[in-house]
Design a protein around this motif. Structure first.
Motif, mmCIF file in Angstrom:
data_model
loop_
_atom_site.group_PDB
_atom_site.id
_atom_site.type_symbol
_atom_site.label_atom_id
_atom_site.label_comp_id
_atom_site.label_asym_id
_atom_site.label_seq_id
_atom_site.Cartn_x
_atom_site.Cartn_y
_atom_site.Cartn_z
ATOM 1 N N MET A 81 47.586 -10.880 -34.803
ATOM 2 C CA MET A 81 48.821 -11.625 -34.843
ATOM 3 C C MET A 81 48.567 -13.114 -35.110
ATOM 4 O O MET A 81 49.297 -13.735 -35.855
ATOM 5 N N GLN A 82 47.543 -13.668 -34.508
ATOM 6 C CA GLN A 82 47.194 -15.073 -34.695
ATOM 7 C C GLN A 82 46.793 -15.340 -36.149
ATOM 8 O O GLN A 82 47.189 -16.348 -36.728
ATOM 9 N N ALA A 83 46.013 -14.438 -36.729
ATOM 10 C CA ALA A 83 45.584 -14.600 -38.119
ATOM 11 C C ALA A 83 46.778 -14.530 -39.062
ATOM 12 O O ALA A 83 46.851 -15.282 -40.046
ATOM 13 N N GLU A 84 47.730 -13.659 -38.771
ATOM 14 C CA GLU A 84 48.924 -13.539 -39.598
ATOM 15 C C GLU A 84 49.755 -14.825 -39.547
ATOM 16 O O GLU A 84 50.241 -15.305 -40.578
ATOM 17 N N LYS A 85 49.881 -15.411 -38.364
ATOM 18 C CA LYS A 85 50.618 -16.671 -38.222
ATOM 19 C C LYS A 85 49.915 -17.783 -38.999
ATOM 20 O O LYS A 85 50.571 -18.568 -39.686
ATOM 21 N N MET A 86 48.592 -17.840 -38.916
ATOM 22 C CA MET A 86 47.844 -18.866 -39.632
ATOM 23 C C MET A 86 48.013 -18.697 -41.139
ATOM 24 O O MET A 86 48.217 -19.674 -41.860
ATOM 25 N N LEU A 87 47.961 -17.475 -41.612
ATOM 26 C CA LEU A 87 48.137 -17.198 -43.031
ATOM 27 C C LEU A 87 49.545 -17.588 -43.492
ATOM 28 O O LEU A 87 49.711 -18.203 -44.548
ATOM 29 N N ASN A 88 50.544 -17.265 -42.688
ATOM 30 C CA ASN A 88 51.916 -17.656 -43.013
ATOM 31 C C ASN A 88 52.056 -19.171 -43.070
ATOM 32 O O ASN A 88 52.727 -19.701 -43.958
ATOM 33 N N ASP A 89 51.433 -19.866 -42.136
ATOM 34 C CA ASP A 89 51.474 -21.338 -42.129
ATOM 35 C C ASP A 89 50.832 -21.899 -43.389
ATOM 36 O O ASP A 89 51.326 -22.865 -43.972
ATOM 37 N N ILE A 90 49.745 -21.305 -43.833
ATOM 38 C CA ILE A 90 49.076 -21.750 -45.057
ATOM 39 C C ILE A 90 49.977 -21.536 -46.268
ATOM 40 O O ILE A 90 50.123 -22.421 -47.115
ATOM 41 N N TYR A 91 50.606 -20.357 -46.341
ATOM 42 C CA TYR A 91 51.509 -20.069 -47.459
ATOM 43 C C TYR A 91 52.697 -21.034 -47.476
ATOM 44 O O TYR A 91 53.093 -21.519 -48.537
ATOM 45 N N ILE A 92 53.259 -21.310 -46.320
ATOM 46 C CA ILE A 92 54.384 -22.236 -46.231
ATOM 47 C C ILE A 92 53.953 -23.627 -46.681
ATOM 48 O O ILE A 92 54.668 -24.294 -47.444
ATOM 49 N N ASP A 93 52.784 -24.070 -46.250
ATOM 50 C CA ASP A 93 52.285 -25.381 -46.639
ATOM 51 C C ASP A 93 52.066 -25.459 -48.150
ATOM 52 O O ASP A 93 52.457 -26.445 -48.787
ATOM 53 N N LEU A 94 51.479 -24.431 -48.725
ATOM 54 C CA LEU A 94 51.271 -24.403 -50.175
ATOM 55 C C LEU A 94 52.592 -24.434 -50.933
ATOM 56 O O LEU A 94 52.741 -25.151 -51.926
ATOM 57 N N PHE A 95 53.555 -23.669 -50.447
ATOM 58 C CA PHE A 95 54.867 -23.613 -51.087
ATOM 59 C C PHE A 95 55.557 -24.974 -51.032
ATOM 60 O O PHE A 95 56.071 -25.466 -52.041
ATOM 61 N N LEU A 96 55.552 -25.608 -49.864
ATOM 62 C CA LEU A 96 56.201 -26.910 -49.717
ATOM 63 C C LEU A 96 55.506 -27.971 -50.576
ATOM 64 O O LEU A 96 56.176 -28.816 -51.183
ATOM 65 N N ASN A 97 54.190 -27.924 -50.645
ATOM 66 C CA ASN A 97 53.459 -28.863 -51.500
ATOM 67 C C ASN A 97 53.832 -28.656 -52.971
ATOM 68 O O ASN A 97 53.986 -29.621 -53.721
ATOM 69 N N HIS A 98 53.958 -27.406 -53.367
ATOM 70 C CA HIS A 98 54.339 -27.098 -54.748
ATOM 71 C C HIS A 98 55.738 -27.642 -55.056
ATOM 72 O O HIS A 98 55.944 -28.279 -56.096
ATOM 73 N N ILE A 99 56.673 -27.407 -54.159
ATOM 74 C CA ILE A 99 58.046 -27.883 -54.349
ATOM 75 C C ILE A 99 58.070 -29.408 -54.427
ATOM 76 O O ILE A 99 58.718 -29.990 -55.306
ATOM 77 N N HIS A 100 57.353 -30.070 -53.539
ATOM 78 C CA HIS A 100 57.311 -31.536 -53.537
ATOM 79 C C HIS A 100 56.724 -32.061 -54.844
ATOM 80 O O HIS A 100 57.244 -33.007 -55.440
ATOM 81 N N ARG A 101 55.644 -31.457 -55.308
ATOM 82 C CA ARG A 101 55.004 -31.877 -56.558
ATOM 83 C C ARG A 101 55.961 -31.703 -57.744
ATOM 84 O O ARG A 101 56.071 -32.583 -58.605
ATOM 85 N N GLU A 102 56.683 -30.587 -57.788
ATOM 86 C CA GLU A 102 57.615 -30.348 -58.885
ATOM 87 C C GLU A 102 58.786 -31.329 -58.853
ATOM 88 O O GLU A 102 59.222 -31.812 -59.906
ATOM 89 N N GLN A 103 59.282 -31.635 -57.662
ATOM 90 C CA GLN A 103 60.365 -32.620 -57.551
ATOM 91 C C GLN A 103 59.883 -34.004 -57.976
ATOM 92 O O GLN A 103 60.606 -34.734 -58.665
#
Length: 58
Positions: free
Chosen positions: A1-23
């Motif tokens: 469960m901890q690894a899944e949360k960490m992976l989700n946090d990484i995906y969210i961070d990557l997604f937000l960085n991508h959105i910010h870069r595109e904006q």
């Protein structure tokens, strides 16, 4: 469960960085167009330099 949360946090961070870069890229392109319309070479050069640096990070 901890690894899944960490992976989700990484995906969210990557997604937000991508959105910010595109904006940021979209904003820079709009400002470059405006600088061209005004024949504002110094601003154009500064903005295109910022865009180039942003694109180098990809």
């Amino acid at each position: 469960m901890q690894a899944e949360k960490m992976l989700n946090d990484i995906y969210i961070d990557l997604f937000l960085n991508h959105i910010h870069r595109e904006q940021t890229r979209t904003r820079l392109l709009e400002e470059i167009d405006a600088a061209l319309d005004r024949n504002d070479k110094p601003t154009f050069m500064q903005l295109t330099d910022s865009l180039r640096k942003l694109d180098e990070k990809d």
